[in-house]
Design a protein around this motif. Structure first.
Motif, PDB file in Angstrom:
ATOM      1  N   THR A  28       1.274   1.337 -14.621  1.00  0.00           N
ATOM      2  CA  THR A  28      -0.187   1.405 -14.685  1.00  0.00           C
ATOM      3  C   THR A  28      -0.788   0.267 -13.873  1.00  0.00           C
ATOM      4  N   GLY A  29      -1.656   0.618 -12.931  1.00  0.00           N
ATOM      5  CA  GLY A  29      -2.334  -0.379 -12.123  1.00  0.00           C
ATOM      6  C   GLY A  29      -3.834  -0.261 -12.243  1.00  0.00           C
ATOM      7  N   GLN A  30      -4.549  -1.144 -11.568  1.00  0.00           N
ATOM      8  CA  GLN A  30      -6.009  -1.158 -11.605  1.00  0.00           C
ATOM      9  C   GLN A  30      -6.556  -0.839 -10.222  1.00  0.00           C
ATOM     10  N   GLN A  31      -7.584  -0.016 -10.188  1.00  0.00           N
ATOM     11  CA  GLN A  31      -8.215   0.366  -8.918  1.00  0.00           C
ATOM     12  C   GLN A  31      -9.724   0.255  -9.058  1.00  0.00           C
ATOM     13  N   VAL A  32     -10.355  -0.355  -8.054  1.00  0.00           N
ATOM     14  CA  VAL A  32     -11.812  -0.509  -8.049  1.00  0.00           C
ATOM     15  C   VAL A  32     -12.415   0.652  -7.267  1.00  0.00           C
ATOM     16  N   GLY A  33     -13.295   1.402  -7.921  1.00  0.00           N
ATOM     17  CA  GLY A  33     -13.907   2.551  -7.282  1.00  0.00           C
ATOM     18  C   GLY A  33     -15.092   2.179  -6.413  1.00  0.00           C
ATOM     19  N   ALA A  34     -15.681   3.204  -5.787  1.00  0.00           N
ATOM     20  CA  ALA A  34     -16.834   2.977  -4.907  1.00  0.00           C
ATOM     21  C   ALA A  34     -18.038   2.448  -5.668  1.00  0.00           C
ATOM     22  N   GLU A  76       0.829  -1.212   0.000  1.00  0.00           N
ATOM     23  CA  GLU A  76       0.000   0.000   0.000  1.00  0.00           C
ATOM     24  C   GLU A  76       0.860   1.258   0.000  1.00  0.00           C
ATOM     25  N   ILE A  77       1.926   1.262   0.808  1.00  0.00           N
ATOM     26  CA  ILE A  77       2.815   2.429   0.870  1.00  0.00           C
ATOM     27  C   ILE A  77       3.544   2.605  -0.457  1.00  0.00           C
ATOM     28  N   VAL A  78       4.067   1.525  -1.012  1.00  0.00           N
ATOM     29  CA  VAL A  78       4.822   1.601  -2.268  1.00  0.00           C
ATOM     30  C   VAL A  78       3.926   2.092  -3.397  1.00  0.00           C
ATOM     31  N   GLN A  79       2.714   1.553  -3.502  1.00  0.00           N
ATOM     32  CA  GLN A  79       1.831   1.937  -4.603  1.00  0.00           C
ATOM     33  C   GLN A  79       1.450   3.413  -4.542  1.00  0.00           C
ATOM     34  N   ALA A  80       1.408   3.963  -3.347  1.00  0.00           N
ATOM     35  CA  ALA A  80       1.035   5.377  -3.194  1.00  0.00           C
ATOM     36  C   ALA A  80       2.232   6.315  -3.296  1.00  0.00           C
ATOM     37  N   SER A  81       3.420   5.776  -3.616  1.00  0.00           N
ATOM     38  CA  SER A  81       4.638   6.605  -3.570  1.00  0.00           C
ATOM     39  C   SER A  81       5.429   6.534  -4.867  1.00  0.00           C
ATOM     40  N   ALA A  82       4.735   6.492  -6.009  1.00  0.00           N
ATOM     41  CA  ALA A  82       5.435   6.437  -7.291  1.00  0.00           C
ATOM     42  C   ALA A  82       6.307   7.674  -7.471  1.00  0.00           C
ATOM     43  N   GLY A  83       7.607   7.463  -7.772  1.00  0.00           N
ATOM     44  CA  GLY A  83       8.527   8.565  -8.026  1.00  0.00           C
ATOM     45  C   GLY A  83       9.067   9.237  -6.779  1.00  0.00           C
ATOM     46  N   GLU A  84       8.658   8.776  -5.605  1.00  0.00           N
ATOM     47  CA  GLU A  84       9.130   9.388  -4.358  1.00  0.00           C
ATOM     48  C   GLU A  84      10.259   8.548  -3.758  1.00  0.00           C
ATOM     49  N   GLN A  85      11.277   9.212  -3.268  1.00  0.00           N
ATOM     50  CA  GLN A  85      12.385   8.497  -2.630  1.00  0.00           C
ATOM     51  C   GLN A  85      11.965   8.046  -1.224  1.00  0.00           C
ATOM     52  N   GLY A 132     -17.844   0.258  -7.959  1.00  0.00           N
ATOM     53  CA  GLY A 132     -17.548  -1.088  -8.425  1.00  0.00           C
ATOM     54  C   GLY A 132     -16.848  -1.135  -9.763  1.00  0.00           C
ATOM     55  N   GLU A 133     -16.670   0.012 -10.415  1.00  0.00           N
ATOM     56  CA  GLU A 133     -16.008   0.060 -11.709  1.00  0.00           C
ATOM     57  C   GLU A 133     -14.487   0.065 -11.530  1.00  0.00           C
ATOM     58  N   THR A 134     -13.790  -0.591 -12.460  1.00  0.00           N
ATOM     59  CA  THR A 134     -12.327  -0.656 -12.424  1.00  0.00           C
ATOM     60  C   THR A 134     -11.742   0.415 -13.335  1.00  0.00           C
ATOM     61  N   ALA A 135     -10.775   1.160 -12.790  1.00  0.00           N
ATOM     62  CA  ALA A 135     -10.148   2.230 -13.555  1.00  0.00           C
ATOM     63  C   ALA A 135      -8.632   2.082 -13.503  1.00  0.00           C
ATOM     64  N   SER A 136      -7.958   2.572 -14.545  1.00  0.00           N
ATOM     65  CA  SER A 136      -6.495   2.533 -14.599  1.00  0.00           C
ATOM     66  C   SER A 136      -5.927   3.722 -13.844  1.00  0.00           C
ATOM     67  N   VAL A 137      -4.957   3.477 -12.987  1.00  0.00           N
ATOM     68  CA  VAL A 137      -4.319   4.529 -12.202  1.00  0.00           C
ATOM     69  C   VAL A 137      -2.814   4.285 -12.192  1.00  0.00           C
ATOM     70  N   GLU A 138      -2.074   5.333 -11.852  1.00  0.00           N
ATOM     71  CA  GLU A 138      -0.623   5.212 -11.735  1.00  0.00           C
ATOM     72  C   GLU A 138      -0.276   4.755 -10.324  1.00  0.00           C
ATOM     73  N   VAL A 139       0.522   3.691 -10.229  1.00  0.00           N
ATOM     74  CA  VAL A 139       0.914   3.159  -8.925  1.00  0.00           C
ATOM     75  C   VAL A 139       2.421   2.959  -8.893  1.00  0.00           C
ATOM     76  N   GLY A 140       2.948   2.928  -7.671  1.00  0.00           N
ATOM     77  CA  GLY A 140       4.366   2.698  -7.499  1.00  0.00           C
ATOM     78  C   GLY A 140       4.717   1.222  -7.577  1.00  0.00           C
ATOM     79  N   PHE A 141       5.928   0.935  -8.048  1.00  0.00           N
ATOM     80  CA  PHE A 141       6.394  -0.442  -8.202  1.00  0.00           C
ATOM     81  C   PHE A 141       7.823  -0.537  -7.677  1.00  0.00           C
ATOM     82  N   LEU A 142       8.045  -1.408  -6.679  1.00  0.00           N
ATOM     83  CA  LEU A 142       9.378  -1.589  -6.114  1.00  0.00           C
ATOM     84  C   LEU A 142      10.059  -2.821  -6.697  1.00  0.00           C
ATOM     85  N   GLY A 143       9.330  -3.915  -6.810  1.00  0.00           N
ATOM     86  CA  GLY A 143       9.856  -5.081  -7.497  1.00  0.00           C
ATOM     87  C   GLY A 143      10.433  -6.160  -6.611  1.00  0.00           C
TER      88      GLY A 143
END
Length: 464
Positions: A277-283, A246-255, A285-296
């Motif tokens: 690019t990740g997937q997020q389910v809204g309130a 959760e922390i990583v996905q919310a911190s794309a581009g942040e050191q 119920g629809e799925t939308a594409s969002v930018e997420v952080g990736f550490l690997g």
């Protein structure tokens, strides 16, 4: 020049060995499947035995004469009499019963006939009237005389309720024990903060695979290694992989400062999650594409023991889920019957028969998984079956325990109303009059059971 290959040629030897190994594996899987089914049958028999003990103990404690305590139906395989009660096991382990004296009060006509030494004869009025009289006759055989006080119907209302609820409550308690063993003894399989391996690249999205020329993942650049235990990310302590993710996905581009434990020492690494690019389910119920952080990195999956109260919580949650299925049982059985005609896939969360549960138990036992995972699966299945027994037996219809509770409560309400209005004490509620309703309920249960068994044979629910 080479002649034709003989039976001793390397090619044939390899093929024969492969076939032998495949045959051995197949026989082992079949054996494990059978073992799983047998374990479920034994577990179900234990569950039934505990259910009937839940009725037997309070009945004897309150002085009711119990003639039989039987596990199963059909021909008796073994029995032994201790005191006034015969204990035994029957051939079909799909239920059980205890025979208590005086489940129904004798009718005035029968009492008068016995007092005059006359036979009551067959009842007039057709099939259902005959059923009622036969039930009364069988009930009268459990009583030694009109002044017999050791009969069920003479007990106070609260004692009758305790006796009838004793069976389902035993199933609930057994389920709590099983869930506690599963969650607190073995543990819940969870993704931990221990690094299992590192990614090979930074993919374009969370659902895509690596492509040649993809950049090095931030985990590798930061110096993360397999076996590291991540303690905190960005100054926030993390207890499991979900919190870390959760922390990583919310911190794309942040050191981020990543504190890990390696070989008993704490190290602080610096990593900057890549943006993918990740997937997020809204309130809605629809799925939308969002930018997420990736550490690997990939987490280690381990059995993590839960607090001792987790078993009780799991049992309560399962009661709610099973109650939702039971409430819609006729509709769900109808939907299951429809799949027999259409061939559609069955609802994996729908009702099962004992046959279906046996199939799942066999699949769990034969699964290509560690033994502890298979043991956990069988325990979870047996615990869920006990929750189903608890909820199902509370349905307020005879011949189920819930139906007997309703009869006892109605008797109590009539007595309280008579006292409040100054009327004479009413006669005990005669549940024998409800035998025709009981017959209809039993036929309905048999029909639904037959549909589920047929569906579990023709179109079974599979865990794979």
């Amino acid at each position: 020049m080479h002649g034709p290959a003989t039976n001793n040629s390397p090619a044939n030897v390899v093929t024969a060995n492969s076939k032998t190994r495949a045959g051995t594996v197949g026989r082992v899987e079949i054996l494990l499947f059978v073992i799983g089914v047998v374990l479920l049958v034994v577990g179900l028999a234990v569950s039934i035995a505990l259910h009937e003990l839940g009725h037997l103990w309070p009945a004897k404690r309150f002085g009711v004469r119990v003639g039989q305590y039987m596990i199963g139906f059909g021909p008796t395989l073994w029995s032994r009499r201790r005191g006034e009660t015969e204990y035994g096991v029957k051939a079909i382990p799909l239920g059980g019963y205890i025979s208590m004296a005086g489940m129904y009060p004798p009718s005035p006509a029968q009492q008068a006939a016995r007092a005059s030494g006359q036979r009551t004869g067959r009842a007039g009025g057709g099939f259902f009237a005959t059923m009622v009289q036969d039930a009364r006759a069988a009930n009268d055989e459990t009583m030694t005389g009109d002044d017999d006080q050791r009969v069920f119907y003479r007990l106070p209302v609260w004692k009758r309720v305790v006796i009838m609820l004793g069976g389902p409550i035993m199933n609930l308690l057994f389920a709590i024990v099983l869930f506690t063993v599963l969650l607190s003894g073995i543990g819940l399989q969870m993704a931990t903060t221990t690094v299992a391996s590192l990614a090979e690249c930074v993919p374009a999205s969370s659902t895509s695979a690596c492509e040649p020329g993809d950049v090095t993942p931030p985990s590798v650049e930061a110096g993360l290694e397999p076996g590291d235990v991540i303690l905190s990310i960005g100054g926030t302590p993390v207890a499991d992989f979900a919190e870390a993710s959760e922390i990583v996905q919310a911190s794309a581009g942040e050191q981020l400062a990543v504190v890990v434990e390696r070989d008993g020492q704490q190290l602080t690494l610096t990593a900057t999650p890549a943006a993918i690019t990740g997937q997020q389910v809204g309130a809605d119920g629809e799925t939308a594409s969002v930018e997420v952080g990736f550490l690997g990195f990939r987490p280690t999956v381990e059995f993590v023991r839960q607090p001792v109260w987790a078993g009780s919580q799991a049992a309560v949650e399962n009661v709610g889920a099973v109650a939702g299925i039971i409430w819609q049982l006729p509709v769900k059985v109808w939907d299951t019957a429809a799949t027999l005609v259409t061939g559609d896939e069955r609802d994996p969360n729908g009702p099962l028969s004992v046959v279906g549960a046996g199939v799942i138990a066999g699949e769990v036992a034969a699964a290509d998984a560690p033994i502890l995972n298979r043991v956990s699966g069988l325990i979870a299945l047996l615990a869920s079956l006990n929750i189903a027994l608890f909820v199902f037996n509370l349905i307020p219809l005879l011949p189920l325990d819930g139906g007997h509770v309703v009869v006892a409560l109605w008797d109590g309400i009539k007595r309280v109303f008579a006292r409040l209005t100054g009327r004479p004490e009413p006669k005990p509620v005669d549940a024998a009059k409800l035998i025709p309703v009981t017959f209809v309920v039993v036929i309905g249960l048999i029909a639904m059971g037959a549909v589920l068994i047929l569906a579990d044979l023709v179109n079974p629910v599979s865990i794979f």
